[in-house]
Design an enzyme around this catalytic site. Structure first.
Site, PDB file in Angstrom:
ATOM      1  N   ASP A 238      -1.893   0.586  -2.798  1.00  0.00           N
ATOM      2  CA  ASP A 238      -1.696   0.251  -4.212  1.00  0.00           C
ATOM      3  C   ASP A 238      -1.996  -1.212  -4.501  1.00  0.00           C
ATOM      4  O   ASP A 238      -2.340  -1.582  -5.617  1.00  0.00           O
ATOM      5  CB  ASP A 238      -0.259   0.577  -4.636  1.00  0.00           C
ATOM      6  N   ASN A 248       1.883   0.339  -0.179  1.00  0.00           N
ATOM      7  CA  ASN A 248       1.519   1.746  -0.390  1.00  0.00           C
ATOM      8  C   ASN A 248       2.820   2.532  -0.515  1.00  0.00           C
ATOM      9  O   ASN A 248       3.927   1.983  -0.438  1.00  0.00           O
ATOM     10  CB  ASN A 248       0.638   2.260   0.761  1.00  0.00           C
TER      11      ASN A 248
HETATM   12  O1  MRU Z   1       3.555   6.789  -6.873  1.00  0.00           O
HETATM   13  P1  MRU Z   1       2.135   7.233  -6.672  1.00  0.00           P
HETATM   14  O2  MRU Z   1       1.993   8.697  -6.451  1.00  0.00           O
HETATM   15  O3  MRU Z   1       1.231   6.703  -7.763  1.00  0.00           O
HETATM   16  O4  MRU Z   1       1.695   6.509  -5.330  1.00  0.00           O
HETATM   17  C1  MRU Z   1       0.396   6.725  -4.830  1.00  0.00           C
HETATM   18  C2  MRU Z   1       0.133   6.010  -3.556  1.00  0.00           C
HETATM   19  O5  MRU Z   1       0.958   5.315  -3.021  1.00  0.00           O
HETATM   20  C3  MRU Z   1      -1.259   6.128  -3.016  1.00  0.00           C
HETATM   21  O6  MRU Z   1      -1.257   6.130  -1.629  1.00  0.00           O
HETATM   22  C4  MRU Z   1      -2.086   4.941  -3.510  1.00  0.00           C
HETATM   23  O7  MRU Z   1      -1.970   4.797  -4.891  1.00  0.00           O
HETATM   24  C5  MRU Z   1      -3.517   5.079  -3.162  1.00  0.00           C
HETATM   25  S1  MRU Z   1      -4.299   6.363  -4.067  1.00  0.00           S
HETATM   26  C6  MRU Z   1      -5.942   6.386  -3.682  1.00  0.00           C
END
Ligand code: MRU
Length: 360
Positions: A238, A248
């Site tokens: 992220d 992440n």
């Molecule tokens: O809370 P989320 O579902 O948005 O979290 C998503 C993640 O942590 C993913 O691993 C990250 O955004 C990478 S997506 C290509």
């Protein structure tokens, strides 16, 4: 794969990921507050998908503008960007997409004021962000596929697939590309408590593509890294700080430490738009705290005694010393990460300049 999100003349159409895998339904967001709610409430999630949705949200808001002149439209744009930025704090792709739409607005605003023309330029830019995201993921896949074993088990955490992006995926893009090259992989997917992105989304996506997948609970990851023949871990991100620390999904840090303990390579697959080189280390990355109800309840039913306090940080930070390599669309960064990431970001800037000069 069915599309994660779409631009339509009526608004931004989001696959409602809260309902997966039971139902595949789309939600039409007809204005900026609805797009913001879609991001905040996890109708759409995953760092790149959030960024693309925000870009479309800006295009939608400007399309609906009735501003009489450029300063009035600029004020509206500022309000749109603040509304979208306030939705989720950790994924930097959101801010990246808003900055890109602002840059497009500035460029369009240099010509005599014409509301329709500015709106059309922003719509074109949002569609470019969408299309580029798919191409970027395919490039990440190409760079990452060579790092995957010829055969064997690969573990992933959360969902960094087509559903988390405009399409193809980052971590799952690497897996898709490796499988397309003929590698015989079996994917172990952590269920990813509390929101179950692994159970609800990752294995759903993999099964749809016919990629062998096995669902495990998060607490089984250590066991399988120790005894289960896992040959590599690949996850998304992220936000990645200048020193290579990776934010992440919560639980990623534990997986990375367990991977190191068992000499299993730990790869992070992410576009350059996930780099935040303004932050020296992961300690400065804001971590979203979500509702405790996501921990104490499952689909509305309590799984804990009423009133028990619960913590719910949505992300954690993996120090870069646990990261074997970061796979981007421009190549693979290894330690020392700071110069390697700077070089990759530089490649992206020159590519971006060329695109923007042509389009916006
Ligand atoms: O809370 P989320 O579902 O948005 O979290 C998503 C993640 O942590 C993913 O691993 C990250 O955004 C990478 S997506 C290509």
């Amino acid at each position: 794969m069915i599309p994660t999100l779409e631009w339509t003349q009526e608004g931004v159409r989001l696959l409602d990921q809260r309902l997966l895998p039971a139902r595949t339904e789309y939600l039409l967001c007809r204005d900026v507050p609805e797009v913001a709610a879609g991001i905040r409430d996890m109708v759409v999630r995953g760092a790149p998908a959030i960024g693309v949705t925000a870009a479309m949200g800006v295009a939608l808001g400007v399309k609906q503008s009735r501003a009489a002149d450029l300063p009035a439209m600029q004020r509206e744009l500022d309000a749109i960007c603040s509304t979208l930025q306030a939705t989720r704090p950790t994924a930097v792709n959101l801010a990246w997409a808003l900055d890109r739409m602002r840059a497009c607005f500035q460029s369009a605003g240099r010509e005599p004021f014409d509301r329709g023309r500015i709106a059309a330029r922003l719509e074109q830019e949002a569609l470019a962000v969408y299309a580029e995201d798919i191409a970027i993921n395919q490039a990440i896949g190409r760079h990452g596929a060579v790092l995957m074993p010829e055969q064997g088990r690969v573990l992933t955490h959360c969902n960094a697939g087509a559903l988390a992006t405009a399409g193809y995926g980052t971590a799952l893009g690497v897996i898709r590309a490796a499988v397309a090259q003929g590698k015989k992989l079996e994917i172990f997917a952590d269920e990813t408590r509390p929101y179950l992105q692994g159970a609800r989304l990752t294995v759903w996506e993999l099964l749809q593509d016919g990629i062998p997948a096995r669902l495990i609970t998060d607490s089984m990851a250590g066991h399988f890294l120790h005894h289960g023949g896992i040959r590599a871990v690949v996850v998304g991100a992220d936000r990645i700080a200048a020193n290579g620390d990776v934010a992440n999904k919560i639980g990623t840090y534990s997986v990375a430490v367990l991977a190191r303990e068992n000499q299993v390579p730990f790869y992070v697959a992410a576009p350059v738009s996930t780099l935040d080189l303004s932050l020296a280390s992961g300690e400065q990355i804001p971590i979203e705290e979500r509702s405790p109800e996501e921990v104490t309840h499952f689909q509305g039913a309590p799984v804990a005694p009423a009133g028990v306090p619960a913590a719910n940080p949505a992300f954690d930070v993996t120090p870069s010393r646990y990261v074997t390599a970061i796979i981007t669309e421009h190549g693979v960064a290894r330690a020392p990460f700071e110069p390697a990431l700077k070089a990759l970001a530089g490649k992206s800037r020159s590519a971006g300049r060329a695109v923007r000069f042509r389009d916006c």
